[in-house]
Scaffold this motif. Structure first.
Motif, PDB file in Angstrom:
ATOM      1  N   UNK A   1      45.796  25.543  34.359  1.00 41.98           N
ATOM      2  CA  UNK A   1      46.977  26.043  33.668  1.00 41.98           C
ATOM      3  C   UNK A   1      46.793  26.302  32.193  1.00 41.98           C
ATOM      4  N   UNK A   2      45.631  25.961  31.636  1.00 40.31           N
ATOM      5  CA  UNK A   2      45.419  26.165  30.198  1.00 40.31           C
ATOM      6  C   UNK A   2      44.749  27.516  29.960  1.00 40.31           C
ATOM      7  N   UNK A   3      45.321  28.376  29.116  1.00 44.75           N
ATOM      8  CA  UNK A   3      44.693  29.666  28.830  1.00 44.75           C
ATOM      9  C   UNK A   3      43.540  29.495  27.849  1.00 44.75           C
ATOM     10  N   UNK A   4      42.375  30.036  28.211  1.00 44.14           N
ATOM     11  CA  UNK A   4      41.194  29.972  27.362  1.00 44.14           C
ATOM     12  C   UNK A   4      40.656  31.380  27.162  1.00 44.14           C
ATOM     13  N   UNK A   5      40.279  31.688  25.941  1.00 39.77           N
ATOM     14  CA  UNK A   5      39.807  33.027  25.634  1.00 39.77           C
ATOM     15  C   UNK A   5      38.470  33.289  26.314  1.00 39.77           C
ATOM     16  N   UNK A   6      38.364  34.432  26.981  1.00 41.25           N
ATOM     17  CA  UNK A   6      37.129  34.844  27.643  1.00 41.25           C
ATOM     18  C   UNK A   6      36.961  36.346  27.446  1.00 41.25           C
ATOM     19  N   UNK A   7      36.401  36.718  26.304  1.00 43.73           N
ATOM     20  CA  UNK A   7      36.193  38.131  25.986  1.00 43.73           C
ATOM     21  C   UNK A   7      34.891  38.603  26.621  1.00 43.73           C
ATOM     22  N   UNK A   8      34.997  39.614  27.457  1.00 46.92           N
ATOM     23  CA  UNK A   8      33.826  40.166  28.130  1.00 46.92           C
ATOM     24  C   UNK A   8      33.953  41.680  28.191  1.00 46.92           C
ATOM     25  N   UNK A   9      32.827  42.356  28.471  1.00 45.97           N
ATOM     26  CA  UNK A   9      32.845  43.799  28.609  1.00 45.97           C
ATOM     27  C   UNK A   9      33.715  44.249  29.765  1.00 45.97           C
ATOM     28  N   UNK A  10      34.202  45.476  29.699  1.00 46.53           N
ATOM     29  CA  UNK A  10      35.144  45.990  30.688  1.00 46.53           C
ATOM     30  C   UNK A  10      34.609  45.903  32.102  1.00 46.53           C
ATOM     31  N   UNK A  11      33.345  46.222  32.286  1.00 43.33           N
ATOM     32  CA  UNK A  11      32.755  46.222  33.622  1.00 43.33           C
ATOM     33  C   UNK A  11      31.865  45.010  33.876  1.00 43.33           C
ATOM     34  N   UNK A  12      31.904  44.044  32.972  1.00 45.02           N
ATOM     35  CA  UNK A  12      31.018  42.890  33.105  1.00 45.02           C
ATOM     36  C   UNK A  12      31.477  41.979  34.246  1.00 45.02           C
ATOM     37  N   UNK A  13      30.497  41.538  35.015  1.00 40.19           N
ATOM     38  CA  UNK A  13      30.775  40.594  36.097  1.00 40.19           C
ATOM     39  C   UNK A  13      30.852  39.188  35.513  1.00 40.19           C
ATOM     40  N   UNK A  14      31.912  38.460  35.854  1.00 34.55           N
ATOM     41  CA  UNK A  14      32.039  37.093  35.373  1.00 34.55           C
ATOM     42  C   UNK A  14      31.412  36.151  36.399  1.00 34.55           C
TER      43      UNK A  14
ATOM     44  N   UNK B   1      44.607  36.361  35.507  1.00 40.26           N
ATOM     45  CA  UNK B   1      45.769  37.225  35.633  1.00 40.26           C
ATOM     46  C   UNK B   1      45.512  38.466  34.783  1.00 40.26           C
ATOM     47  N   UNK B   2      45.448  39.665  35.382  1.00 38.21           N
ATOM     48  CA  UNK B   2      45.148  40.872  34.592  1.00 38.21           C
ATOM     49  C   UNK B   2      46.162  41.161  33.495  1.00 38.21           C
ATOM     50  N   UNK B   3      47.306  40.505  33.529  1.00 36.57           N
ATOM     51  CA  UNK B   3      48.262  40.650  32.432  1.00 36.57           C
ATOM     52  C   UNK B   3      47.735  40.030  31.140  1.00 36.57           C
ATOM     53  N   UNK B   4      46.723  39.138  31.292  1.00 39.14           N
ATOM     54  CA  UNK B   4      46.080  38.499  30.140  1.00 39.14           C
ATOM     55  C   UNK B   4      44.580  38.759  30.228  1.00 39.14           C
ATOM     56  N   UNK B   5      44.146  39.978  29.933  1.00 36.39           N
ATOM     57  CA  UNK B   5      42.766  40.385  30.192  1.00 36.39           C
ATOM     58  C   UNK B   5      41.720  39.654  29.364  1.00 36.39           C
ATOM     59  N   UNK B   6      42.137  39.002  28.277  1.00 37.44           N
ATOM     60  CA  UNK B   6      41.174  38.307  27.422  1.00 37.44           C
ATOM     61  C   UNK B   6      41.150  36.803  27.690  1.00 37.44           C
ATOM     62  N   UNK B   7      41.767  36.365  28.786  1.00 35.92           N
ATOM     63  CA  UNK B   7      41.875  34.932  29.031  1.00 35.92           C
ATOM     64  C   UNK B   7      41.521  34.593  30.468  1.00 35.92           C
ATOM     65  N   UNK B   8      41.157  33.335  30.655  1.00 36.98           N
ATOM     66  CA  UNK B   8      41.059  32.742  31.977  1.00 36.98           C
ATOM     67  C   UNK B   8      41.850  31.431  31.903  1.00 36.98           C
ATOM     68  N   UNK B   9      42.536  31.084  32.985  1.00 37.98           N
ATOM     69  CA  UNK B   9      43.351  29.872  33.019  1.00 37.98           C
ATOM     70  C   UNK B   9      42.633  28.804  33.836  1.00 37.98           C
ATOM     71  N   UNK B  10      42.421  27.640  33.239  1.00 38.89           N
ATOM     72  CA  UNK B  10      41.815  26.516  33.939  1.00 38.89           C
ATOM     73  C   UNK B  10      42.805  25.364  33.906  1.00 38.89           C
TER      74      UNK B  10
END
Length: 498
Positions: A424-437, A413-422
């Motif tokens: 339903x659990x939010x987990x921190x995923x800090x990556x570069x602005x243009x980095x492909x996940x 959810x771009x409202x939480x740019x530093x997270x990914x939800x697995x």
């Protein structure tokens, strides 16, 4: 309820009862019909390591020796429940294709491990492979290190009789017979020796009442006579995983990149710390901490491969009720090998070893609308997604073709740019602005091993009652998905009895 190793140890007083049940189950399950039933079970994995039947847990003493990879693991030869711990043994030339060997170590009647050969670590001394492990026997409550079961844990050594590591000769008496004098501990187990200069060192897992998980550090010049050095690591007040009986199990300490890594398991999860080690003062200063895997993954163990890479293994637990896996006749499996590396900021990175790519069939590369649905035939395959998070929200849903059960869900959810939800659990995923996940999934029978951006790992068990079915991967979102590649993977056994 999580089937954590810690809970099994606390309930070990019932092992005698289990052993009796196990004997009758072994007799009932013998013969071709039992093997056929196991081979036809669609929930059994096809390319993960597990015994042909019965229970397994912790990886023990993995080592690359004389051109072969050896994996030992906790094993109950009698039933698909925890109890009567032996060391089973498998051999591979690539860490993927395995062949089973005879049981390597069993409890010795009247010996320090008569109630179980518990977890341990391989070492090489004078050109020979040895194992340092925890032996368990009944004791008085005063001498017990597992108080509620009156079990005494001691540290033992066994030396291989040949280069095939097919059998071992045990030193008759423990090399570390008890905790330091005057020290009251919960648990005393899981040695993991390393060599530094003229000394061998090993952490020993324990816990202290009102403090929680801790690691004791011992040293020896010859691996036979050991002395207590200090408390090496201990739960900090800010560390949330704590219960009164908490033990920091399965510790391991090693150099990686320009830092050191400490691994330990507690409260159903495997944790890592990275930081700097003063080899003179024997002081480890952790700087970062995280969880190795957020799912059904415990008691990890590492080794060096033929090229010197640090390889991580873990026990993939069952998450279904005990009655179900007991009835199925098998429980637990080994994770795929993961190559570990150290990022510049001190966080760990991991990816499945390239050897797993030898299982791949023909690649299916999909783009655009065709990439929205991917089918993994017979729940035996791999898929790799590449997406850009800044292009909008997306969701990846994994579900059963027939059952329509939702097995796993990953969302951004771009409202939480530093997270990914697995799930339903939010987990921190800090990556570069243009980095492909990169989202990489291995699906096998009843397990999903998910690694996101080489930073987050989540191992998920799933079960269903219907006949064998496909896994359906459904992508929801516009513009974020760049590509997806999928493969069917070749089984490592024609009968699922891997």
């Amino acid at each position: 309820m999580s089937n954590s190793r810690r809970r099994f140890l606390r309930n070990a007083a019932g092992a005698a009862t289990l052993a009796g049940v196990a004997t009758s189950m072994e007799a009932a399950a013998s013969g071709a019909s039992a093997a056929d039933s196991l081979a036809q079970d669609p929930l059994r994995p096809q390319y993960h390591l597990l015994p042909a039947k019965n229970w397994m847990n912790d990886p023990n003493g993995p080592i690359y020796w004389k051109g072969k990879y050896h994996m030992f693991f906790q094993y109950n030869p009698h039933a698909a429940v925890w109890g009567d711990m032996h060391w089973n043994h498998a051999v591979s030339e690539d860490m993927i294709h395995w062949r089973h060997m005879p049981v390597a170590m069993a409890p010795t009647p009247g010996g320090p491990d008569e109630e179980g050969v518990f977890s341990g670590t391989a070492f090489v001394q004078n050109g020979k492979v040895g194992m340092m492990y925890t032996g368990v026997k009944k004791s008085s409550l005063k001498e017990a290190t597992i108080k509620d079961s009156s079990l005494c844990e001691t540290q033992c050594i066994a030396m291989a009789n040949d280069d095939d590591l097919s059998s071992f000769t045990k030193i008759a008496e423990p090399v570390i017979a008890k905790p330091p004098a005057g020290m009251q501990v919960n648990g005393f187990r899981d040695p993991s020796p390393w060599k530094q200069g003229d000394w061998w060192y090993t952490p020993i897992a324990c816990g202290f009442p009102d403090i929680g998980g801790s690691l004791l550090l011992y040293r020896s010049r010859d691996l036979r006579s050991w002395e207590f050095v200090k408390i090496f690591a201990q739960r900090e007040p800010s560390f949330e995983a704590y219960m009164p009986w908490d033990v920091w199990e399965c510790p391991e300490f090693f150099a990686l990149g320009n830092r050191h890594v400490l691994l330990f398991s507690t409260m159903g999860k495997a944790f890592w710390q990275t930081g700097h080690f003063d080899s003179e003062k024997l002081t480890f200063t952790p700087e970062r901490m995280g969880i190795l895997d957020y799912g059904s993954y415990y008691a990890p163990k590492t080794q060096l491969d033929a090229k010197g890479n640090r390889i991580l293994w873990g026990w993939i637990q069952e998450s279904r009720p005990i009655a179900e896996y007991k009835s199925a006749g098998w429980a637990g499996m080994m994770s795929l090998p993961r190559v570990m590396s150290m990022a510049a900021d001190g966080t760990l990175r991991y990816k499945v070893a390239e050897a797993a790519q030898t299982l791949r069939g023909e690649a299916k590369q999909l783009r655009g609308q065709a990439a929205k649905i991917v089918r993994i035939t017979g729940c035996c395959g791999e898929a790799v997604y590449r997406a850009r998070r800044q292009r909008g929200s997306f969701r990846l849903v994994i579900e059963g073709e027939r059952s329509r059960d939702r097995w796993m869900e990953l969302e951004f959810d771009p409202s939480y740019p530093e997270s990914v939800f697995i799930d339903g659990r939010p987990l921190k995923l800090s990556m570069g602005k243009d980095e492909v996940v990169e989202i990489r999934l291995h699906i096998d029978g009843s397990v999903i091993e998910l690694i996101v951006g080489e930073r987050i790992a989540w191992t998920k068990r799933f079960y269903y009652d219907s006949p064998a079915q496909d896994a359906v991967l459904r992508w929801e979102g516009d513009g974020s998905l760049e590509s997806v590649v999928s493969w069917s993977l070749k089984p490592i056994s024609a009968t699922r009895l891997t």
